[in-house]
Design an enzyme around this catalytic site. Structure first.
Site, mmCIF file in Angstrom:
data_model
loop_
_atom_site.group_PDB
_atom_site.id
_atom_site.type_symbol
_atom_site.label_atom_id
_atom_site.label_comp_id
_atom_site.label_asym_id
_atom_site.label_seq_id
_atom_site.Cartn_x
_atom_site.Cartn_y
_atom_site.Cartn_z
ATOM 1 N N GLN A 1 -8.365 -0.507 2.522
ATOM 2 C CA GLN A 1 -9.330 -0.958 3.535
ATOM 3 C C GLN A 1 -10.598 -1.529 2.914
ATOM 4 O O GLN A 1 -11.388 -2.149 3.604
ATOM 5 C CB GLN A 1 -9.728 0.226 4.430
ATOM 6 C CG GLN A 1 -8.572 0.860 5.154
ATOM 7 C CD GLN A 1 -7.949 -0.076 6.157
ATOM 8 O OE1 GLN A 1 -8.638 -0.904 6.761
ATOM 9 N NE2 GLN A 1 -6.641 0.032 6.339
ATOM 10 N N ASN B 1 -9.158 3.901 7.438
ATOM 11 C CA ASN B 1 -8.555 2.808 8.204
ATOM 12 C C ASN B 1 -8.805 2.910 9.700
ATOM 13 O O ASN B 1 -8.697 1.927 10.406
ATOM 14 C CB ASN B 1 -7.053 2.747 7.940
ATOM 15 C CG ASN B 1 -6.369 4.075 8.182
ATOM 16 O OD1 ASN B 1 -6.812 5.120 7.700
ATOM 17 N ND2 ASN B 1 -5.296 4.047 8.935
ATOM 18 N N GLY C 1 0.800 -1.220 0.000
ATOM 19 C CA GLY C 1 0.000 0.000 0.000
ATOM 20 C C GLY C 1 0.835 1.273 0.000
ATOM 21 O O GLY C 1 0.533 2.223 -0.730
ATOM 22 N N HIS D 1 -1.878 -7.882 2.613
ATOM 23 C CA HIS D 1 -2.063 -8.355 3.989
ATOM 24 C C HIS D 1 -3.374 -7.897 4.603
ATOM 25 O O HIS D 1 -3.762 -8.373 5.665
ATOM 26 C CB HIS D 1 -0.883 -7.956 4.855
ATOM 27 C CG HIS D 1 -0.800 -6.504 5.153
ATOM 28 N ND1 HIS D 1 -1.155 -5.990 6.369
ATOM 29 C CD2 HIS D 1 -0.417 -5.456 4.402
ATOM 30 C CE1 HIS D 1 -0.988 -4.681 6.345
ATOM 31 N NE2 HIS D 1 -0.538 -4.336 5.166
ATOM 32 N N CYS E 1 4.116 6.883 17.260
ATOM 33 C CA CYS E 1 5.329 7.358 16.600
ATOM 34 C C CYS E 1 6.385 6.255 16.660
ATOM 35 O O CYS E 1 6.175 5.216 17.271
ATOM 36 C CB CYS E 1 5.848 8.630 17.265
ATOM 37 S SG CYS E 1 6.710 8.342 18.816
#
Lengths: 380, 364
Positions: free
Chosen positions: A172, A144, A57, A194, A318
């Site tokens: 998605q 998502n 993606g 995936h 992060c």
């Protein structure tokens, strides 16, 4: 990974052969790649030649946004405006942002409403005003984090009418809701393995035959001269099986999982009456439920549910592992506290009612405990 | 779990002891790039990765807790404010007091945990007394002595009976990759180790006079009294040599007039120390004990009296370089590790030669 996809992978991985080689083993690998391309094209109503295999993606999103931007700007120096929605995945948002800081693009972010949906009028207005300056428009098919499905056909149609290429990140959406590339009117569409039961590390960009796109990666030009790199035959074979199967089972899957999800939502509201439901009611991915729990911190909820055997998500972290307030919720009008108090529950093929029961059993105590755990924020 | 060897071994020992242990790494920098980079310290991406890998090897869950705002407010801002007021703060002590055994502990207890385990080198036995580590060189009881009874009751220090060398050897045996990671020494939020530069960036420069304590003469200038610490000799950059040719030391800092007063080493000597913000664990006073006046400083025999929120220590031999803002920690000698009787924040030291009225150390 789906068992069938894993079988396809291991079968193909046993055989040597670079699909670009001309000898028998190479031709054999090539045949598998091309059959896979055809299967994916057929499942999503695209032409086989429109399927460009990538590493997933992130690469597809980067290729679509940057590649189409570069090609459009080469054709017309005025075309330097890039439009993307505020709730895009970082693979689009950061790529677009990079175009702004390094390529002189004007980045134009489309706002969303409180459910996370883009208003087609807002796009129409921009297309009217900047028609000859826009290089590319990118709006995800479905979000998502909160699962909101965008009015993608309308957005793509408006953009096409203005003569501008439209890219949609459908990572998605494929396998979750009906996705028809040709009917959507999009010029380019991202999908990845995936998210639909295939392997990690393989995906595709569906790229209309007439859409110019400058490559990100230079080399052998294996994929239509738009993407270089030796093709991952086994990964592609497994990816194709997963796409085909997930598209075929989409309706049944969506019916079963959305019923389970609706049950989860009803019961969460019963046990935590002040939980705030985030996202759209109707136009929503079947497996997605998303709530803010006022007075809680998402990472405390996650820690406690994790210990109770429930895996859920706070959004993004992060690189150091610190939970960040979601840009999606902020774009939907949430303040920092509400964004930080949010959890996403995702259901999928293997989800069961027992798992929903397990979550609901743990949730009230978890929320109560997490509420008590915010006192540390007050210095003493 | 800072990502260092001590907290990794402490977590492993607590896990071995049968506790249900969860690893927590504190994100203390608002922007990880702005704090120290490299292998040492507690605030970098690499450290968070090292901590995570240690948790993996031990087999415990691991999370990063974002305490950057609290750390900034309670430790970094306080550090700057203390220097601005002419005092010399100890940020590690402050972090223990306000973050590790306050914010982290409160959150952990609320989430259902019983205690906070750290890799500090100190002993906390069944008698509840905080004692020095068996490793004199690594002992950290000085920066833990600020903890109250309630905080100590929720603290576990599994390393106090081991030397640092033993901890490293054990880490290697356990397959923890941080076994030979260098110790951290610097202040974690001052990336380059340049405290003066850090303070100047935060407080701006404020040129002022350096005055000789004997003559009252101005013998130099400085860019901000806040950059100086009582007892400091280096970095004074004095162009006028002392009459006797001997080195001069910072004797006091007066923020009100932005003056740094310097003088001979003898003038640094104090024999009475007063302190406030007292933590005292109940020993009746006056009491004969050892006092330590700065981190890794020598200990001095003293008679300590606690009255209300004031601690007074009459030193049996003079001490030098006693700076307001540092902690005074009282210890009772004990073969099983000297035990902490209490601690307080130094407000003043009284010079040996003068009467009790004239403090040598500025206080605000």
């Amino acid at each position: 990974m789906l068992a069938e996809a894993l079988d396809a992978y291991t079968t193909a991985a046993r055989d040597v052969g670079n699909p670009s080689s001309l000898h028998a083993a190479g031709r054999c690998a090539r045949r598998l790649v091309e059959e896979s391309r055809e299967r994916i094209a057929a499942a999503l109503n695209a032409r086989p030649s429109e399927v460009v295999f990538t590493s997933g993606g992130t690469e597809s999103d980067n290729l679509a946004t940057k590649g189409i931007f570069w090609a459009q700007r080469s054709a017309s120096l005025n075309r330097t405006r890039v439009i993307a929605s505020a709730v895009e995945h970082h693979a689009v948002l950061d790529a677009v942002d990079w175009l702004g800081t390094h390529e002189g693009a004007t980045v134009d972010i489309l706002p969303v409403d409180e459910t996370g949906a883009v208003d087609p009028d807002a796009l129409a207005d921009r297309l009217d005003r900047y028609r000859d300056e826009i290089a590319v428009v990118s709006v995800q098919w479905a979000n998502n984090e909160v699962g909101t499905i965008q009015p993608i056909h309308e957005l793509a149609r408006l953009t096409a009418e203005a003569g501008v290429p439209f890219h949609t990140d459908a990572v998605q959406a494929v396998g979750q809701i009906p996705v028809d590339f040709a009917a959507s009117g999009a010029a380019a569409m991202t999908l990845t393995g995936h998210k639909l039961g295939g392997p990690v590390g393989v995906g595709a960009l569906l790229l209309g035959r007439d859409v110019p796109c400058t490559p990100l990666l230079h080399g052998g030009g294996q994929e239509r001269d738009v993407r270089s790199g030796t093709l991952d035959t086994a990964g592609i074979a497994a990816f194709a099986v997963a796409v085909e199967m997930s598209v075929k089972s989409q309706q049944d899957y969506a019916a079963r999982v959305s019923a389970l999800r609706d049950d989860l939502i009803t019961r969460v509201r019963q046990v935590v009456p002040d939980a705030v439901y985030n996202g759209a009611t109707a136009d929503r991915l079947p497996g997605n439920a998303h709530f803010s729990f006022p007075g809680c911190e998402g990472d405390a909820l996650l820690l406690l549910l994790d210990a109770a055997g429930v895996a859920c998500s706070t959004g993004s972290a992060c690189s150091a592992g610190v939970a960040q307030p979601s840009h999606v919720l902020i774009a939907m009008g949430a303040d920092d506290d509400r964004a930080r108090s949010s959890l996403r529950f995702t259901l999928g093929h293997t989800s069961t009612i027992e798992e929903v029961d397990q979550l609901l059993a743990a949730l009230p105590g978890t929320v109560e405990r997490a509420r008590r755990a915010t006192a540390w924020k007050t210095p003493r | 779990m800072s990502g260092g060897v001590d907290s990794a071994v402490a977590a492993a020992r607590a896990h071995d002891a049968g506790h249900d242990v969860t690893g927590v790494h504190l994100a203390l920098a608002r922007n990880p790039q702005t704090y120290r980079t490299g292998a040492r310290g507690c605030c970098t991406l690499e450290d968070s990765r090292d901590a995570r890998r240690a948790a993996d090897v031990i087999g415990i869950p691991f999370y990063v807790w974002d305490m950057a705002d609290q750390f900034h407010e309670s430790v970094v801002d306080n550090f700057v404010a203390e220097y601005a007021a002419g005092r010399t703060p100890n940020p590690c002590l402050r972090c223990n007091e306000k973050i590790k055994f306050a914010a982290v502990l409160d959150r952990a207890v609320a989430l259902g945990f019983d205690a906070v385990v750290t890799g500090h080198h100190a002993r906390l036995g069944a008698d509840g007394l905080l004692r020095r580590s068996v490793d004199d060189g690594k002992d950290q009881s000085y920066v833990l002595a600020v903890l109250t009874r309630a905080q100590l009751d929720r603290a576990v220090f599994p390393l106090g009976d081991s030397t640092k060398a033993q901890v490293r050897a054990e880490a290697a045996e356990r397959g923890l990759a941080v076994a030979d990671k260098p110790d951290s020494h610097d202040i974690c939020f001052i990336a380059d180790g340049d405290t003066r530069g850090f303070l100047e960036r935060r407080l701006g420069t404020a040129p002022g006079d350096i005055v000789d304590s004997r003559t009252g003469e101005t013998i130099g200038t400085h860019n901000g009294a806040f950059s100086y610490t009582v007892g400091q000799r280096k970095g004074l950059d004095l162009r006028v040599p002392a009459a006797d040719g001997r080195p001069r030391y910072v004797l006091s800092i007066t923020p009100k007039t932005n003056t740094v007063t310097v003088g001979p080493r003898e003038a640094l000597a104090v024999d009475v120390v007063t302190a406030t913000r007292v933590i005292w664990h109940g020993e009746p006073t006056p009491v004969e004990c050892d006092v330590q006046l700065r981190a890794h400083g020598e200990v001095v025999r003293a008679e300590v009296t606690v009255e209300g929120d004031t601690l007074t220590a009459r030193l049996h031999e003079p001490a030098r370089g006693v700076a307001a803002g540092q902690a005074i920690v009282a210890y009772r000698r004990d073969p099983g590790g000297d035990a902490v009787l209490g601690s307080a924040t130094i407000t003043a030291g009284v010079p040996v030669s003068s009467g009790p009225a004239e403090p040598a150390v500025a206080h605000a």
